[in-house]
Design a protein around this motif. Structure first.
Motif, mmCIF file in Angstrom:
data_model
loop_
_atom_site.group_PDB
_atom_site.id
_atom_site.type_symbol
_atom_site.label_atom_id
_atom_site.label_comp_id
_atom_site.label_asym_id
_atom_site.label_seq_id
_atom_site.Cartn_x
_atom_site.Cartn_y
_atom_site.Cartn_z
ATOM 1 N N UNK A 1 0.834 -1.204 0.000
ATOM 2 C CA UNK A 1 0.000 0.000 0.000
ATOM 3 C C UNK A 1 0.865 1.249 0.000
ATOM 4 N N UNK A 2 1.871 1.269 0.862
ATOM 5 C CA UNK A 2 2.749 2.432 0.965
ATOM 6 C C UNK A 2 3.466 2.703 -0.351
ATOM 7 N N UNK A 3 3.997 1.647 -0.980
ATOM 8 C CA UNK A 3 4.707 1.820 -2.247
ATOM 9 C C UNK A 3 3.762 2.184 -3.385
ATOM 10 N N UNK A 4 2.534 1.683 -3.331
ATOM 11 C CA UNK A 4 1.558 2.027 -4.366
ATOM 12 C C UNK A 4 1.246 3.517 -4.330
ATOM 13 N N UNK A 5 1.166 4.079 -3.135
ATOM 14 C CA UNK A 5 0.930 5.514 -3.003
ATOM 15 C C UNK A 5 2.141 6.297 -3.480
ATOM 16 N N UNK A 6 3.338 5.785 -3.181
ATOM 17 C CA UNK A 6 4.564 6.525 -3.485
ATOM 18 C C UNK A 6 4.978 6.421 -4.946
ATOM 19 N N UNK A 7 4.929 5.238 -5.515
ATOM 20 C CA UNK A 7 5.469 5.046 -6.867
ATOM 21 C C UNK A 7 4.487 4.412 -7.838
ATOM 22 N N UNK A 8 3.252 4.168 -7.402
ATOM 23 C CA UNK A 8 2.261 3.602 -8.288
ATOM 24 C C UNK A 8 2.125 2.101 -8.117
ATOM 25 N N UNK A 9 0.932 1.549 -8.431
ATOM 26 C CA UNK A 9 0.683 0.120 -8.231
ATOM 27 C C UNK A 9 1.623 -0.781 -9.009
ATOM 28 N N UNK A 10 1.959 -0.385 -10.247
ATOM 29 C CA UNK A 10 2.791 -1.256 -11.074
ATOM 30 C C UNK A 10 4.170 -1.449 -10.460
ATOM 31 N N UNK B 1 8.372 11.776 7.617
ATOM 32 C CA UNK B 1 8.250 12.444 6.322
ATOM 33 C C UNK B 1 7.295 13.631 6.446
ATOM 34 N N UNK B 2 7.781 14.824 6.157
ATOM 35 C CA UNK B 2 6.989 16.039 6.327
ATOM 36 C C UNK B 2 6.335 16.501 5.028
ATOM 37 N N UNK B 3 6.728 15.931 3.922
ATOM 38 C CA UNK B 3 6.189 16.349 2.639
ATOM 39 C C UNK B 3 5.197 15.316 2.111
ATOM 40 N N UNK B 4 4.480 15.707 1.090
ATOM 41 C CA UNK B 4 3.490 14.828 0.498
ATOM 42 C C UNK B 4 4.172 13.718 -0.284
ATOM 43 N N UNK B 5 3.977 12.491 0.167
ATOM 44 C CA UNK B 5 4.585 11.376 -0.543
ATOM 45 C C UNK B 5 3.975 11.230 -1.928
ATOM 46 N N UNK B 6 2.716 11.655 -2.085
ATOM 47 C CA UNK B 6 2.058 11.587 -3.379
ATOM 48 C C UNK B 6 2.642 12.613 -4.333
ATOM 49 N N UNK B 7 2.880 13.833 -3.826
ATOM 50 C CA UNK B 7 3.427 14.881 -4.678
ATOM 51 C C UNK B 7 4.842 14.563 -5.123
ATOM 52 N N UNK C 1 -3.343 16.127 -1.075
ATOM 53 C CA UNK C 1 -3.081 17.350 -0.330
ATOM 54 C C UNK C 1 -2.031 17.079 0.741
ATOM 55 N N UNK C 2 -1.170 18.078 1.038
ATOM 56 C CA UNK C 2 -0.102 17.862 2.021
ATOM 57 C C UNK C 2 -0.611 17.400 3.374
ATOM 58 N N UNK C 3 -1.720 17.988 3.842
ATOM 59 C CA UNK C 3 -2.235 17.611 5.155
ATOM 60 C C UNK C 3 -2.655 16.158 5.215
ATOM 61 N N UNK C 4 -3.404 15.711 4.211
ATOM 62 C CA UNK C 4 -3.834 14.324 4.190
ATOM 63 C C UNK C 4 -2.666 13.378 3.956
ATOM 64 N N UNK D 1 -0.944 12.880 7.152
ATOM 65 C CA UNK D 1 -1.751 11.988 7.982
ATOM 66 C C UNK D 1 -1.559 10.550 7.543
ATOM 67 N N UNK D 2 -1.515 10.337 6.224
ATOM 68 C CA UNK D 2 -1.274 8.990 5.702
ATOM 69 C C UNK D 2 0.100 8.493 6.133
ATOM 70 N N UNK D 3 1.111 9.380 6.055
ATOM 71 C CA UNK D 3 2.463 9.002 6.465
ATOM 72 C C UNK D 3 2.487 8.557 7.920
ATOM 73 N N UNK D 4 1.751 9.262 8.755
ATOM 74 C CA UNK D 4 1.775 8.937 10.180
ATOM 75 C C UNK D 4 0.975 7.682 10.491
ATOM 76 N N UNK D 5 -0.123 7.493 9.769
ATOM 77 C CA UNK D 5 -0.918 6.277 9.990
ATOM 78 C C UNK D 5 -0.135 5.042 9.566
ATOM 79 N N UNK D 6 0.424 5.081 8.335
ATOM 80 C CA UNK D 6 1.180 3.923 7.858
ATOM 81 C C UNK D 6 2.472 3.747 8.652
ATOM 82 N N UNK D 7 3.129 4.855 8.997
ATOM 83 C CA UNK D 7 4.343 4.761 9.793
ATOM 84 C C UNK D 7 4.063 4.158 11.158
#
Length: 214
Positions: free
Chosen positions: A28-37, A93-99, A184-187, A190-196
């Motif tokens: 899940x974490x890698x899918x958010x960061x670099x895509x499902x493939x 991680x303080x920045x948006x992993x998605x961005x 969004x950076x805020x969400x 939050x995702x970073x902290x939940x998964x972390x």
């Protein structure tokens, strides 16, 4: 191996692999960061690690880990520390992993990315003592006495890895569907902290496993 035994084994394997654990969380974490493939690269590493663990279990190492408190504790500690490390890194991680997620590029552009993802999945598999104890306890229930063990081992392990890959693919695509909601950076934080936090909790949960005594 009887078809009914194989179907029962696959049912158990699907139940186990679809239950959230370190490998699912990593997918899940890698899918958010670099895509499902590309996230499936870490799942490939995890599958390779499962083959190694399964072979070790079949060779009798599962018995050693179940009876040797020292061996069990060392493996348990290594797995816990690695998961805690991943969790702290994700949490801080303080920045948006998605961005920051890079676009899918040719392998030659970043030759280390494939192996980095592959090693992540491999390490998560190899440092999880639950998997070794699971294979050691489960396989004997489905091995037919008098039949070639190597063939049965290959069928059971391949089936389990296929179930794991299916589960990771499902969760990775689910994460892709939720990716825009986490842009969004805020969400994203939050995702970073939940998964972390989940990684840390999973790592600490390994310490709760008790070595079996003979």
């Amino acid at each position: 191996m009887h078809l009914s035994n194989w179907l029962l084994f696959c049912s158990v394997a699907l139940l186990v692999t679809f239950s959230p654990g370190p490998a699912v969380l990593l997918a899940i974490s890698n899918a958010i960061a670099v895509g499902p493939r590309r996230a499936m690269i870490s799942s490939m590493g995890n599958g390779f690690g499962l083959f190694i663990i399964s072979g070790v279990a079949m060779a009798g190492m599962g018995v050693v880990l179940a009876t040797s408190a020292t061996a069990f504790m060392l493996l348990k500690l290594a797995g816990a520390l690695y998961l805690v490390f991943l969790g702290i890194k994700q949490w801080r991680s303080k920045t948006s992993v998605v961005a920051e997620a890079p676009a899918v590029v040719q392998g030659a552009a970043n030759p280390n990315s494939f192996w980095k993802l592959f090693r992540q999945g491999l390490t998560v598999a190899l440092t999880n003592p639950k998997a070794i104890l699971f294979f050691s306890a489960l396989f004997p229930q489905f091995i037919t006495p008098g039949e070639p063990v190597a063939i049965q081992f290959t069928v059971l392990t391949t089936s389990f890895v296929a179930c794991a890959m299916l589960a990771h693919l499902f969760y990775a695509n689910l994460a892709r569907l939720l990716k825009t909601q986490l842009a969004t950076p805020g969400r994203a934080r939050l995702f970073n902290r939940i998964t972390g936090g989940a990684f840390v909790l999973l790592g600490l949960s390994l310490l709760r496993l008790r070595a079996k005594t003979a």
